[in-house]
Design an enzyme around this catalytic site. Sequence first.
Site, PDB file in Angstrom:
ATOM      1  N   PHE A   1      52.547  63.334  58.552  1.00 10.32           N
ATOM      2  CA  PHE A   1      52.475  64.668  57.950  1.00 10.32           C
ATOM      3  C   PHE A   1      51.423  64.772  56.849  1.00 10.32           C
ATOM      4  CE2 PHE A   1      54.924  62.675  54.662  1.00 10.32           C
ATOM      5  CZ  PHE A   1      54.917  63.501  53.542  1.00 10.32           C
ATOM      6  N   LYS A   2      51.042  63.635  56.281  1.00 12.83           N
ATOM      7  CA  LYS A   2      50.087  63.681  55.167  1.00 12.83           C
ATOM      8  C   LYS A   2      48.706  64.141  55.626  1.00 12.83           C
ATOM      9  CE  LYS A   2      52.898  60.652  52.497  1.00 12.83           C
ATOM     10  NZ  LYS A   2      53.171  59.371  51.887  1.00 12.83           N
TER      11      LYS A   2
END
Length: 484
Positions: free
Chosen positions: A112-113
């Site tokens: 998700f980063k």
Amino acid sequence: MWYVSTRGMAPRVDFEGALFSGYASDGGLFMPEELPQLDRETLCQWSALSYPGLVKELCALFIGSELIPKDDLNDLIDRAFSRFRHREVVHLSRLRNGLNVLELWHGVTYAFKDLSLSCTAQFLQYFLEKKEKHVTVVVGTFGDTGSAAIESVQGAKNVDIIVLLPKGHCTKIQELQMTTVLRENVHVFGVEGNSDELDEPIKAVFADTVFVKKHNLMSLNSINWSRILVQMAHYFFAYFQCAPSLDTHPLPLVEVVVPTGAAGNLAAGYIAQKIGLPIRLVVAVNRNDIIHRTVQQGDFSLSEAVKSTLASAMDIQVPYNMERVFWLLSGSDSQVTRALMEQFERTQSLNLPKELHSKLLEAMTSESVSDEAITQTMGRCWDENQYLLCPHSAVAVNYHYQQMDRQQPSTPRCCLAPASAAKFPEAVLAAGLTPETPVEIVALEHKETHCTPMRRGDPWMLMLRDTVEDLSRRWKGHVLNASW
């Protein structure tokens, strides 16, 4: 839009100032001086937007158009998401028994980063190119931050990145995603220590404000406001996908389950709630349970040691973004926040004042999940759906299964999935399942790697300072050559 420190002793800054600063000069974290309030009409308009569309609207609220005009901002965000594998950028999987999993992992590094860092890197380069400046980014990583940060800036001419990773504490795939990027502006160090130990030399270097200013140092860890800002979009997208209808008064509630370690994603969710999104937050952590203890008992104090778990990216003792949550709970009272954080830094132990704790309980609930529960959840999700969860996503989904098994009357619920199971084959095997590995990840095994060791007993802080100074000299030489 101005940004102030949670500790109230640093000058206020605009978005550009917050982006380049990381920590404020008084040790606090930057937050918007005032939070906008979204009305029902705005939420209804936003409900038709794509994920990139939501990011654009949120960023426009918090970044002044005098800093980045709207058309430029939209172009930067489109560019940021251009390498994502899924056409929607993020995707909601609707599984059996009301299980909704929001896949935040369709970026280059399968985590998700990629979402927030790809945007943050575009904002950085926009300002740097305008001013013909250079920065050195320093990142401590215990999993996915390092690789996502590297991918977001690799090859950028105005940015060098130094990443410290804890040798043996990341998965093999996570490590390879960092050590196989052989670009001139990427510098990776393998530290013989855990995630909290590798933070120490970074904090020490950033504490030297003269050095930081001289060499244009910055961090891209989740202390950076820009990352929190982009992550708010997860909650809006989850809400609009899972809310049954927006025709009711008041708008329906949606529960969002957030697996977290450093509490950056949680801070983003709480801000989304504060500006008017009708969500109920559930914080899901592994056996490193400081956030769970804080929510349940008001006990914000360190355990004796970091516990190694299958959800390794969340093996964190100090969830520094809780400072943002405390500041919001206190009604933006920087005096209260500063006193709380200084006590915590002094004693590593803090009991939240009763009033703050009861507000925290109103805003969210929490759970702590064992490795055994993680593997059981991964197994059950596979049996019911032929769907592989990563161990961090399983921490969130475990809460859904608990509520289902208790036959609780349920509001619609969305579980955030921060990474693909492909990154965690060891955990998939521990759950008795068969890993599915994409070709890009298989290819990492055969690539050349580069990683400078930081051994126990080495002067880590000096090594870091020397590298920064060397990169500064190199940039100055490049500028001189270019001007000839």
